[in-house]
Design an enzyme around this catalytic site. Sequence first.
Site, short mmCIF file in Angstrom:
data_model
loop_
_atom_site.label_atom_id
_atom_site.label_comp_id
_atom_site.label_asym_id
_atom_site.label_seq_id
_atom_site.Cartn_x
_atom_site.Cartn_y
_atom_site.Cartn_z
N GLY A 99 47.50 -26.87 22.48
CA GLY A 99 47.91 -26.15 23.69
C GLY A 99 47.09 -26.70 24.84
O GLY A 99 45.86 -26.73 24.77
N ALA A 100 47.77 -27.12 25.91
CA ALA A 100 47.09 -27.86 26.97
C ALA A 100 45.84 -27.16 27.51
O ALA A 100 44.75 -27.76 27.54
CB ALA A 100 48.08 -28.18 28.09
N GLN A 122 55.16 -24.41 15.61
CA GLN A 122 54.21 -23.55 16.31
C GLN A 122 54.85 -22.25 16.81
O GLN A 122 54.16 -21.26 16.99
CB GLN A 122 53.59 -24.28 17.51
CG GLN A 122 52.74 -25.48 17.15
CD GLN A 122 53.51 -26.78 17.31
OE1 GLN A 122 54.72 -26.82 17.09
NE2 GLN A 122 52.83 -27.84 17.66
N ASP A 144 52.65 -29.04 29.50
CA ASP A 144 51.50 -29.87 29.17
C ASP A 144 51.06 -30.73 30.35
O ASP A 144 49.89 -31.10 30.45
CB ASP A 144 51.81 -30.75 27.94
CG ASP A 144 51.75 -29.90 26.68
OD1 ASP A 144 52.75 -29.21 26.39
OD2 ASP A 144 50.70 -29.89 26.02
N ASN A 163 56.64 -30.86 28.26
CA ASN A 163 56.28 -29.77 27.37
C ASN A 163 56.79 -30.13 25.98
O ASN A 163 57.45 -31.16 25.78
CB ASN A 163 56.88 -28.44 27.87
CG ASN A 163 56.31 -27.23 27.14
OD1 ASN A 163 55.11 -27.12 26.94
ND2 ASN A 163 57.17 -26.32 26.72
N LYS A 164 56.50 -29.30 25.03
CA LYS A 164 56.88 -29.52 23.63
C LYS A 164 58.32 -30.00 23.49
O LYS A 164 59.22 -29.52 24.18
CB LYS A 164 56.71 -28.21 22.87
CG LYS A 164 57.05 -28.26 21.40
CD LYS A 164 56.20 -29.23 20.64
CE LYS A 164 54.74 -28.97 20.91
NZ LYS A 164 53.86 -30.05 20.47
#
Lengths: 335, 335
Positions: free
Chosen positions: B56-57, B187, B227, B237-238
């Site tokens: 997680g950033a 996640q 992110d 992002n993811k």
Amino acid sequence: MKITVAGRSQEMRALWYEAGEVIMIDQRLLPNTFKLVRFTKCSEVAASIKDMTVRGAPAIGVAAAYGMLLATREGIDLGGAASMLKATRPTAHDLFFAVDSMLEAVRSGKDPEKAAIAYADSIVDKCRLIGEYGEPLIKDGATIMTHCNAGALATVDYGTALAPMRVARNKGKKMFVYVSETRPRLQGMKLTAYELLNEGIPHAIISDGASGHFMRKGVDIIIVGADRIAANGDFANKIGTYEKAVLAKELGVPFYTAAPISTFDFTIEDGTQIPIEDRNEEEVTVIDGHRIAPKGCRALNPSFDMTPNRYVTGIITEIGVIRPNEVGKVRRMLQ
Amino acid sequence: MKITVAGRSQEMRALWYEAGEVIMIDQRLLPNTFKLVRFTKCSEVAASIKDMTVRGAPAIGVAAAYGMLLATREGIDLGGAASMLKATRPTAHDLFFAVDSMLEAVRSGKDPEKAAIAYADSIVDKCRLIGEYGEPLIKDGATIMTHCNAGALATVDYGTALAPMRVARNKGKKMFVYVSETRPRLQGMKLTAYELLNEGIPHAIISDGASGHFMRKGVDIIIVGADRIAANGDFANKIGTYEKAVLAKELGVPFYTAAPISTFDFTIEDGTQIPIEDRNEEEVTVIDGHRIAPKGCRALNPSFDMTPNRYVTGIITEIGVIRPNEVGKVRRMLQ
């Protein structure tokens, strides 16, 4: 299809009838274990459809036709057998089409064994034709994306979405296929990748969520299967199909579904009327026998989604590639 | 965040510093096993970022700040420590921001322990503010969708995407959250569902491919993390985020990303310049130690995707909710 068993590549169907037995590849065990199962009772075939030993709309139809054949050999009530088979899974139209075809064949005095085998052969023929009609859509060197398994395992042989790729390969065309893994049951990773590996067609497995990323990097064509196509060209297919269709439209990627006419449900005017099967939440929360989700958490597990016709470039069938708005024409042609 | 350990609900951060040790929840073992790990060396912290013990950033940023603190205690070269930490993961901007902040703090004679703890506290404060600013976007009775884990585990406490939900719940609002499982590392299913379960917020896990299906059924708001956010509001992002953004636009669902300003990379003009980490293909082909893909099949595993600004309704930050085209204004404000 080609399947390598014990190091030897051989031609095989996903299921067939032989000397009183329905024989099928247990698709729940693939790709790690290749095992054939044999049934002599209609109820066993119904159970095999429900528990997904056999899956894929056209293959489910063929299994149901064979199930009706076994029912005639058992001498059980055919109306009851038909109801039992139809109650196994709600979305795939081929199931209902095949059972009704067998009822009609028996009613009109045809030999049930010949009728069931003819039904299976006709599905294989149709898939071969889908391959022929779809092949020109695949340019040499194409990057293709598919979802779930609409291959030979899902259709007895050739496949629907995979048929054009098999034909293109046979004609010497090069291609590369993105196989989205297709959660929750992972039929893309387990079955489509297995078929492409056996056929020697270059491919890579991707997470379902990576489809948009790779589509934007460059995909020439998307071909998926269909479980039921409504009279207006809306269609139901494996959950995740709708997302790919919307992304394809957004990115200008041609989006095709491939299916035999037996998948068309002309009695349903549009996709909102297609029943969507909700399956057990453990298909999401448990993977290969291992609980992944926190204890106490629930999941929702719709097995299919519906893609509206406006996202569909064309439908590849055994009578040619049609536009979604031409489905009505096909209905009138068949009537 | 609330975490129930041995039947007792307690307040806890995802990682913290205490008496010479960096202590963190091993997020690779959740939700089945709750275990704290303790590090005294910068190299151990670097390894924990790389192997995703912490992820997680914003949490990666805090881990890196603590790693720099351990480096000062070890008396090793800080330039080398900074390089080692920065080489762990390429996409999350907070990592670089945190390491550079610590280098600057040491250079200007500040106490490294105070600086690292202040950095962690400031991230927690920012997430609390993200929750306050984002809360009004959640109406009472809202149906929400999120992706991956942008919760307290990803951000030390509160979360980014989950912070507005925590604040809304604290204000007595009811809500229901669709948690997309987030393959390949799951996640969403493992961490976000775990956090929501611990907080008592109603939710259901769904396959990533089911997002469009449920969005069409009715979702009021989508909130995800980020992110790295470029100067034009594009963000990484993811993997799977971009798909949700396109679907949200198509279906008219407001789509928000939530992130502290430390996630903004003002040196990058647009999202095409954000490096996307490709991770090991076994994250796709092997699930929880079990090989799922056919032997011989390959996978591609980009860990992130990039969502262009035109799909983003707003960015929820610690200074308020801004439009993507206001990121430049924030840059000028900060300069």
